[in-house]
Motif scaffolding. Sequence first.
Motif, PDB file in Angstrom:
ATOM      1  N   VAL A   1      10.149   3.577   0.389  1.00 56.92           N
ATOM      2  CA  VAL A   1       9.364   3.018   1.495  1.00 56.92           C
ATOM      3  C   VAL A   1      10.262   2.087   2.321  1.00 56.92           C
ATOM      4  O   VAL A   1      10.952   1.235   1.761  1.00 56.92           O
ATOM      5  CB  VAL A   1       8.142   2.255   0.950  1.00 56.92           C
ATOM      6  N   GLY A   2      10.215   2.233   3.610  1.00 56.22           N
ATOM      7  CA  GLY A   2      11.042   1.424   4.494  1.00 56.22           C
ATOM      8  C   GLY A   2      11.645   2.310   5.569  1.00 56.22           C
ATOM      9  O   GLY A   2      11.279   3.478   5.711  1.00 56.22           O
ATOM     10  N   TYR A   3      12.563   1.772   6.319  1.00 53.14           N
ATOM     11  CA  TYR A   3      13.203   2.539   7.384  1.00 53.14           C
ATOM     12  C   TYR A   3      14.529   1.858   7.683  1.00 53.14           C
ATOM     13  O   TYR A   3      14.832   0.780   7.169  1.00 53.14           O
ATOM     14  CB  TYR A   3      12.308   2.595   8.626  1.00 53.14           C
TER      15      TYR A   3
ATOM     16  N   ILE B   1      15.057   5.827  -7.800  1.00 55.20           N
ATOM     17  CA  ILE B   1      14.182   5.652  -6.649  1.00 55.20           C
ATOM     18  C   ILE B   1      12.977   6.594  -6.729  1.00 55.20           C
ATOM     19  O   ILE B   1      13.156   7.796  -6.976  1.00 55.20           O
ATOM     20  CB  ILE B   1      14.982   5.916  -5.347  1.00 55.20           C
TER      21      ILE B   1
ATOM     22  N   SER C   1      16.940   0.411   4.986  1.00 55.03           N
ATOM     23  CA  SER C   1      16.429   0.596   3.617  1.00 55.03           C
ATOM     24  C   SER C   1      17.095   1.820   3.018  1.00 55.03           C
ATOM     25  O   SER C   1      17.133   1.978   1.813  1.00 55.03           O
ATOM     26  CB  SER C   1      14.913   0.781   3.618  1.00 55.03           C
ATOM     27  N   PHE C   2      17.617   2.695   3.867  1.00 59.23           N
ATOM     28  CA  PHE C   2      18.346   3.876   3.430  1.00 59.23           C
ATOM     29  C   PHE C   2      17.594   4.620   2.322  1.00 59.23           C
ATOM     30  O   PHE C   2      18.150   4.950   1.285  1.00 59.23           O
ATOM     31  CB  PHE C   2      19.760   3.499   2.973  1.00 59.23           C
TER      32      PHE C   2
ATOM     33  N   MET D   1      11.413  -1.438   0.479  1.00 59.13           N
ATOM     34  CA  MET D   1      12.037  -2.423   1.362  1.00 59.13           C
ATOM     35  C   MET D   1      13.109  -3.231   0.617  1.00 59.13           C
ATOM     36  O   MET D   1      14.026  -2.658   0.080  1.00 59.13           O
ATOM     37  CB  MET D   1      10.976  -3.319   1.983  1.00 59.13           C
ATOM     38  N   GLU D   2      12.979  -4.570   0.541  1.00 58.06           N
ATOM     39  CA  GLU D   2      14.030  -5.339  -0.118  1.00 58.06           C
ATOM     40  C   GLU D   2      13.900  -5.365  -1.628  1.00 58.06           C
ATOM     41  O   GLU D   2      14.800  -5.864  -2.306  1.00 58.06           O
ATOM     42  CB  GLU D   2      14.096  -6.763   0.435  1.00 58.06           C
TER      43      GLU D   2
ATOM     44  N   ILE E   1      17.716   2.751  -1.077  1.00 58.13           N
ATOM     45  CA  ILE E   1      18.958   2.173  -1.608  1.00 58.13           C
ATOM     46  C   ILE E   1      18.872   0.646  -1.595  1.00 58.13           C
ATOM     47  O   ILE E   1      19.278  -0.019  -2.550  1.00 58.13           O
ATOM     48  CB  ILE E   1      20.180   2.639  -0.801  1.00 58.13           C
ATOM     49  N   ALA E   2      18.338   0.074  -0.527  1.00 55.21           N
ATOM     50  CA  ALA E   2      18.233  -1.384  -0.463  1.00 55.21           C
ATOM     51  C   ALA E   2      17.426  -1.913  -1.644  1.00 55.21           C
ATOM     52  O   ALA E   2      17.833  -2.861  -2.323  1.00 55.21           O
ATOM     53  CB  ALA E   2      17.593  -1.811   0.854  1.00 55.21           C
TER      54      ALA E   2
ATOM     55  N   THR F   1       0.813  -1.197   0.000  1.00 56.89           N
ATOM     56  CA  THR F   1       0.000   0.000   0.000  1.00 56.89           C
ATOM     57  C   THR F   1       0.856   1.261   0.000  1.00 56.89           C
ATOM     58  O   THR F   1       0.528   2.264  -0.640  1.00 56.89           O
ATOM     59  CB  THR F   1      -0.897  -0.004   1.256  1.00 56.89           C
ATOM     60  N   SER F   2       1.995   1.223   0.684  1.00 54.98           N
ATOM     61  CA  SER F   2       2.836   2.410   0.804  1.00 54.98           C
ATOM     62  C   SER F   2       3.514   2.777  -0.513  1.00 54.98           C
ATOM     63  O   SER F   2       4.006   3.888  -0.673  1.00 54.98           O
ATOM     64  CB  SER F   2       3.915   2.175   1.871  1.00 54.98           C
TER      65      SER F   2
END
Lengths: 251, 251, 251, 251, 251, 251, 251, 251
Positions: free
Chosen positions: B206-208, B234, B211-212, B183-184, B215-216, B130-131
Amino acid sequence: MDKQTLHRLLSEVREGACTVEKAVQTLKDFPSEQLDHTCIDHHRTIRTGIPEVVYGESKSSAQIRDICRAMLHKSAPVLVTRVDSQKADDITRDLPQMTYNPEARVLYHHVKSTRDKEQGGTILIICAGTSDIPVAEEAFLTADCFGNRVEKLYDVGVAGLHRLLSRQKMLHEATVIIVVAGMEGALPSVVAGLVSCPVVAVPTSVGYGASFNGIAALLGMLNSCAPGVAVVNIDNGFGAACMADAIIRTG
Amino acid sequence: MDKQTLHRLLSEVREGACTVEKAVQTLKDFPSEQLDHTCIDHHRTIRTGIPEVVYGESKSSAQIRDICRAMLHKSAPVLVTRVDSQKADDITRDLPQMTYNPEARVLYHHVKSTRDKEQGGTILIICAGTSDIPVAEEAFLTADCFGNRVEKLYDVGVAGLHRLLSRQKMLHEATVIIVVAGMEGALPSVVAGLVSCPVVAVPTSVGYGASFNGIAALLGMLNSCAPGVAVVNIDNGFGAACMADAIIRTG
Amino acid sequence: MDKQTLHRLLSEVREGACTVEKAVQTLKDFPSEQLDHTCIDHHRTIRTGIPEVVYGESKSSAQIRDICRAMLHKSAPVLVTRVDSQKADDITRDLPQMTYNPEARVLYHHVKSTRDKEQGGTILIICAGTSDIPVAEEAFLTADCFGNRVEKLYDVGVAGLHRLLSRQKMLHEATVIIVVAGMEGALPSVVAGLVSCPVVAVPTSVGYGASFNGIAALLGMLNSCAPGVAVVNIDNGFGAACMADAIIRTG
Amino acid sequence: MDKQTLHRLLSEVREGACTVEKAVQTLKDFPSEQLDHTCIDHHRTIRTGIPEVVYGESKSSAQIRDICRAMLHKSAPVLVTRVDSQKADDITRDLPQMTYNPEARVLYHHVKSTRDKEQGGTILIICAGTSDIPVAEEAFLTADCFGNRVEKLYDVGVAGLHRLLSRQKMLHEATVIIVVAGMEGALPSVVAGLVSCPVVAVPTSVGYGASFNGIAALLGMLNSCAPGVAVVNIDNGFGAACMADAIIRTG
Amino acid sequence: MDKQTLHRLLSEVREGACTVEKAVQTLKDFPSEQLDHTCIDHHRTIRTGIPEVVYGESKSSAQIRDICRAMLHKSAPVLVTRVDSQKADDITRDLPQMTYNPEARVLYHHVKSTRDKEQGGTILIICAGTSDIPVAEEAFLTADCFGNRVEKLYDVGVAGLHRLLSRQKMLHEATVIIVVAGMEGALPSVVAGLVSCPVVAVPTSVGYGASFNGIAALLGMLNSCAPGVAVVNIDNGFGAACMADAIIRTG
Amino acid sequence: MDKQTLHRLLSEVREGACTVEKAVQTLKDFPSEQLDHTCIDHHRTIRTGIPEVVYGESKSSAQIRDICRAMLHKSAPVLVTRVDSQKADDITRDLPQMTYNPEARVLYHHVKSTRDKEQGGTILIICAGTSDIPVAEEAFLTADCFGNRVEKLYDVGVAGLHRLLSRQKMLHEATVIIVVAGMEGALPSVVAGLVSCPVVAVPTSVGYGASFNGIAALLGMLNSCAPGVAVVNIDNGFGAACMADAIIRTG
Amino acid sequence: MDKQTLHRLLSEVREGACTVEKAVQTLKDFPSEQLDHTCIDHHRTIRTGIPEVVYGESKSSAQIRDICRAMLHKSAPVLVTRVDSQKADDITRDLPQMTYNPEARVLYHHVKSTRDKEQGGTILIICAGTSDIPVAEEAFLTADCFGNRVEKLYDVGVAGLHRLLSRQKMLHEATVIIVVAGMEGALPSVVAGLVSCPVVAVPTSVGYGASFNGIAALLGMLNSCAPGVAVVNIDNGFGAACMADAIIRTG
Amino acid sequence: MDKQTLHRLLSEVREGACTVEKAVQTLKDFPSEQLDHTCIDHHRTIRTGIPEVVYGESKSSAQIRDICRAMLHKSAPVLVTRVDSQKADDITRDLPQMTYNPEARVLYHHVKSTRDKEQGGTILIICAGTSDIPVAEEAFLTADCFGNRVEKLYDVGVAGLHRLLSRQKMLHEATVIIVVAGMEGALPSVVAGLVSCPVVAVPTSVGYGASFNGIAALLGMLNSCAPGVAVVNIDNGFGAACMADAIIRTG
């Protein structure tokens, strides 16, 4: 095994032209064949349109040879990337039908493609400097091996724009363009600003110091201010050719 | 101004259907029009097939409004990305023909495309969670605005594969697939392993933590073990749509 | 020396089955034995359940040989990781009871475990590609040496999901799964989405360019969208086996 | 819906205790329910043992509320992480059965677990400093909500070892330990050197300058010289609890 | 030439004990002597208390030999760091008064120090593991060569705390402690939490994967939660000894 | 105080045209003046040819005002960079002779230059996109304030090369060119391939995602394949102007 | 071919001193000559003032030899950078007119410059330490080969400031200064604070640990607090000389 | 509670000057006191010579207030770093004996030190620019609060060396020097080249672009070519003061 071959085999079975036993024999390693060390994905061409290609970097000569032999038995086209000349010598001694291209570091066995080259589009491979040629050649051999019509335009980097601008006709006739460049990686932006076809950008590890083995070129390409560009991994001529091939196949 | 429009105008001049004076008036800002702060590239559609799209992030409301007004005068489609709702309010007050999509942060004015949607292929936009929807919607609006047939398949990340595997028919009918994931960023590899069409991968921020800010996901996509994937910047839904559009236009 | 051995020794002393002098001799290097260059932690198994394992990378043949000899004297199991074949030759010449596995680069001496393998759970080791096998094998040898029941499922990466999906029974029977993958490192997310047991993810340095020697895989695994995953260092098959072993011992 | 609930429902159908119609009604959103913006994975608990948990960071209040409402209708436990207090106010106004913990930024609805807490093991959550408490509390609430017995030991960082060494009994009684630490992230190594159970390490973004928002702690933990440690993402208390929960469930 | 030597020379001149001609000869390369490739800073000891030490890594055998010869002529202590054994052989053949320590990779010539070792404090050098010894030895030789009382405590990493805790007396008697550690670099924090003297932390490149050649240890040490710690460059045993020496000289 | 002014003052003293007392008064803060918080380097123009310029980012309104007032007293030109509009309001209220340019975020007071603009060369400032204008304007104001003849060519990025190629006359007439660009930062390479004068490249933080706040552009420029390019810090329009000014002064 | 040579040739054609046939022969490879692998840009000197220089790193001996031979035929000066001694041996065997400098790793053929050295300015090359000399020498040979007056000041790093301060006259007489430094790269800031001419800073990869192969020096130089500094790539002595040469030519 | 206080208390108990009950009351929170959220380490001064200092960044006003109150009850000196003015207002309202320094962002309560300031050495704090003052002041307040004699020398960066060189007497009289600098962080190298005392370097986050919030300065300092330098975390004025204080205490 590609879709057409499978279709023909099954038709022959239905029509009695092929016995069930023979079909079983042909299909017994389908969809995947388990070697000691590797699980070959013979189903891939049907699923993705792209034959399983072997990444040779971290495999031993013996492992590569076993995989090639298994693939040759299925009459599949065989393509092994990132093979150094020592491994290539080891393997071609046992499998003389394989050919080695030392510049591209590719080992391959062509199988006449079922595609009609004249109907599909043209993949144009451009590179910025002489040092980028090995990556460009990996892309060339891959795209050629998959049955595409491929052209080349090498050593036309942005520091001498007239070399590129004088070849605009070639740019405009391409269906998809692969642009290979190291250092600042500016060439894809310039090319994409001149054409309307998709551009697949390949950063190379050519450079030194703050090129960080291709990071500078990679970032440059990801931030291209010209739309219609997408990027593959550093030095991944093979991956660019797969993307270009997939684009040609949409036509 | 796209190639067909220019062709028609010049044909009309040759046939006397349009006076030279009127043609001069139409073409006077061609190939580029100099505003105080911006040099609009009206020639771009002819050269690259993609209209000039405005990157709104670091422009003021006044600058964006001036550019939009100049482009509306040329009957060009207008697309402004990365517009926050405050700027959007400022601009649509002056230019009520513009529409704002707050989720995608896009401001646009549709012009009926000269393309026949039914003949071209289909762009399928997939997102993992969703994000990721805002980025997917930027891609959707861009591709739609350029005149493409576009479909969506949202919230089908790899942690629950059955959601994706149950929609394989949709995957196989697409001409090109845009896969949006944070995320991944594993979804493009899985999708590209299932289909034969080109996959354009869009990492999101999206991530934290590690996840930078994307970048991940970016690295995951660049290293995809599945061939037929290329990557854009990105959160660059717009860029993915441009690439997909260029691929559709090769058909 | 593990907890059971210590317990038995002390019982024997209390019951007169062992003289105090002999017990002193046995325990004199407990809890640590100081070699010239190394302080061996013989107390570790009691404290942590895991024997002291030697990290061979930056030690000389002579240093490793001295440590192995000291540990063999205590009837401890011996495991040395990251040993190249040259060092292995040097050491096994002096200590022929040691065995060397060149693929895993591990040198070891098995001691019959006091654990009952059949009672504990099963550790399943999965790897994505042929190139990841050395790391998977380091995990296998470590887990095996610690007395666990271990199974393997190799070369089942996400680009050909059917290879994994067809083995779901094996996944569901495992007590803990170690997933080894390089490149984009997507396999742990997919596995963890299919099972309910803990997944220990091991990124490998397999890849090139933007894989950055395993950073891409590491970040992918840390950002896994599937819960129930934890990660160890790049190429750390040993560490993953320790974690899996600790999990099995909680049962 | 967890495995036991599904089993019971189907048994009731077979035994006539539940009509087919009612079972259909119950199962109709199984395995996934499509909201406008989200595809809820109601099948997850059965597949992975872990209920679908909502990542609230980049979702709007309205999106979170819709998802919660759908999950509450299925009598599922509900857990939403990374919810700020503004969103929490919005949601609890509509769904007063939800509880908000502002320190952990978690919004949840407990459902009496079908597990017997006394039979399973104990999860011990340790944190290094006061500033790490929010992450530790996210882990606590998650593990508690999943039906585990959980204990806490806070503010026992390595700069004052006596605080940790005086609590060794607590360490030795745990089945699995979650260690939460920022800055240099040294605590998991020290803890893992003292115990024999698995340690799940959670780096936090606590720190400044060269802590790089948790990278220093993350790298420290990945390089732990003590075996039996695995790591989750920075600030990912939730993920650590999932891993710990999966470990407990192997018992 | 240190301050005392210069003072004595000038006193002798004033008192007639040394002719002006001889003094000129002695001082003629002061404050700096220009070789072909190098400008030796003979003034450094007076200015900074630390003799000029030669960084041998990127110098040729011939360059190092010339510099050593010039320094030996001035009766200065000579210390060359980062010398491989090939260069050391070349140089000691010509300059047999030089001694080579292969573990520390240091080439040196001791000059009896004018300091009274018994009056100054003690420098204690601690290292975490066997692999860190080369860096610790570089620190040892440097500090020793500068005329300090130095003690060692090796292989006492945090994974086995009892090895360190049992030596607390040694820690408390030190005037300054150098702590050398790789991997997660946690040892300086633990040591600094136990003592009141200054701690100089040296990260080493020992480790693999996410140790990133010492970055993990460096970051860990910079973020130490224990006050009284300062850090030098990765593998910089020499620099740590200089700092410790400067601290001893403040006494 | 520049070299000519100092020369004139001292000549007047020698010729009696200025009393010693008055000269002392003029020179009393020379070479540096100590405010409470700042040590103003009035000697800098003589030494380096460049007046002391104030970096306003991390100074308070009061600090900036005090420095400006002290500099205005010496009849020096005053230039303060990185001043937000709030601080500018505070300062110009007290010092109405200062002028503020909000786009460039520069606060300045022009002093008629002692240079003859017509004799020196021309600095040409080029920027790639509208979003790069603030940095280009900082360069413009700085170069202008130092007494140079400056021209501008804005919004001529590489995605539409015709905008640049049509202005080649302007490029060839410049003595030194400052090129300001964000995103992939390719413009300096293209410009340097067309001209023979020095090119000073300024990366900007314009972009998103993998532009990493200007790192992509910085790396692109450092790796420029065209010789004759040197680079300054990201967004450092001021520094580029200083370099260009120093180049002009060599003429 | 430089501008003056071309001018003379064309004048001779106009005046009948040269036949058209001979002029055609001379100009036939103008502006670029296509070898098998390389497209030599003979037009570059006219366009940019800098002859095409060959980057030898990733080219084979045979490729370099072919390019050199083609350039020698045009009486162009020839400069090949980054040539190792093996390649140099291969090439000078065939082309004995080429000279090799092993310290700078440069292969070159001088052509008497058409410039008057005495009229242009002076380039001063400073380096911080002995280890930086190879990069400084690459800059020296390049600048010298382009026809400049060049001076050197080596081994004057900031740890012994008196070595630099005692040579201020040399600093003040330079027209442009190239400063080469590794490790912390502080020398350009100190130099630029002392002079009024432009400073071109070259970071080198000299150092270890946290120097990260020159990143520390590069960042130091980009952040120089002294105005009038611009930076080139790590170890790029060639690029610094090109920039300095372009500055000299503005005079 | 420092060592002397504890000694006195115990002596009083032995001599009957203090009842056991009162001593128990005094010592009951020793060595650590457990608040709800924090475990205060009252034992720290005895163990490490440094009082427990509170890191205020991520604590709430209420948490800080509780800790301060507990520490004030023990007559300990109190120092809280990284406190914004809003929190400071909250706390000083309740605890008016606390003082707030807004520039250093430090909240403190002085307790007359038991040390004799005149006997110990002098800590000199140098900073490069006005923008570095907040970090320098944090170091000043900390060192002062611990009972040291401290002097300051601010705004003497390397771009104007005369400001530093004119103050050499001050440098030579210091026992230990703290050097605070941002941007390229070159000042510690220059200072350490001039003095013989230890230098503690503090990088600051002052700068922009490629300063990367202090990374450039940090790397510069870690790579200092001048021996006798050690480094603390970015902006860590507190840590530098602790190190300097520990050095002073060795005297």
